[in-house]
Each structure stands twice: as C-alpha cells, then as structure tokens.
Scaffold this active site. Sequence first.
Site, PDB file in Angstrom:
ATOM      1  N   GLY A 188       0.802  -1.222   0.000  1.00  0.00           N
ATOM      2  CA  GLY A 188       0.000   0.000   0.000  1.00  0.00           C
ATOM      3  C   GLY A 188       0.828   1.262   0.000  1.00  0.00           C
ATOM      4  CB  CYS A 189       4.205   2.154   0.857  1.00  0.00           C
ATOM      5  SG  CYS A 189       3.701   2.248   2.573  1.00  0.00           S
ATOM      6  CD  GLU A 190       2.336   6.595  -5.102  1.00  0.00           C
ATOM      7  OE1 GLU A 190       3.305   7.320  -5.409  1.00  0.00           O
ATOM      8  OE2 GLU A 190       1.163   6.924  -5.300  1.00  0.00           O
ATOM      9  CB  SER A 191       8.509   4.749  -1.335  1.00  0.00           C
ATOM     10  OG  SER A 191       8.326   5.968  -2.008  1.00  0.00           O
TER      11      SER A 191
END
Length: 135
Positions: A50-53
């Site tokens: 759920g994190c782009e990074s």
Amino acid sequence: MSLSPAAREALDAFAACPGWEQRARLLMQWGERLAPLDDALRVPAHQVQGCESNVWLLAERHADRWRFTAYSDARLLRGLLAVLLARVDGLSGAELAQLDVADWFGQLGLSRHLSPSRSNGMNAVLQRMRELVSP
C-alpha cells in the site's frame, strides 16, 4: 494516551519550526536517525503493502509493549517513519489500536503538506503495525 519522551521531543521540535521548509528539513534530519535495514531483512514478508515507495517494517515485543524497526529508500518517507516510530514505540497493542495517525501528523504540522499517496502510505504502515501486534 500520554506521549513518550521521543514523541514529546518530536512535537517540541516540529512546533518550533515556523514554516513548511523548516519542517521538511527537520523531517529529513529525523529520517537520518533510522538505521539502514540489513539486506537480509528487506524481504517481501517485511514489506508494507500500500506504499508507493519501498517500506519495510518489523515488530518486536518486550513484555506487553512493542518496538518497531522501519526503513524506506525514500528520504521524506524515512522522516515520516521516524516521527511515526517516535509516537508508537513502547505502546501496547491496545494503545496502538486507538492511535489516530492523521491527528499525530496534524499535531506535528505535517498533515496538510502530505500528498494523498503519502497519507495513504502512512495509514498502510499503521495498519501493518496493528496486524503485527494482533494476537
């Protein structure tokens, strides 16, 4: 819920910043406090979805309190993780379940400067923390 010394330090430091540029610089400095994560721990099982990074998160239980280790390749995200860890380290599972991450970043004067994707990422980190501490 009372604040730990680390959380109080974060709150005081960010409150002393007159504007966003100073807060952003302080956020980067806080991010430098996070020790790089050993490559052996940078595995999918520790990665927050759920994190782009890339964000990795580990939890350790000490009696009924929790300590977290987190790291990201992204500098700004490392800062956000550092101030989040300052707030959550040493909490019980029940206290962690009640934590309002948006309120914490609001108290630090950071919430209105977070992009929706970063806010979603921090919520994903908190959700993963809650999963790790649930029985």
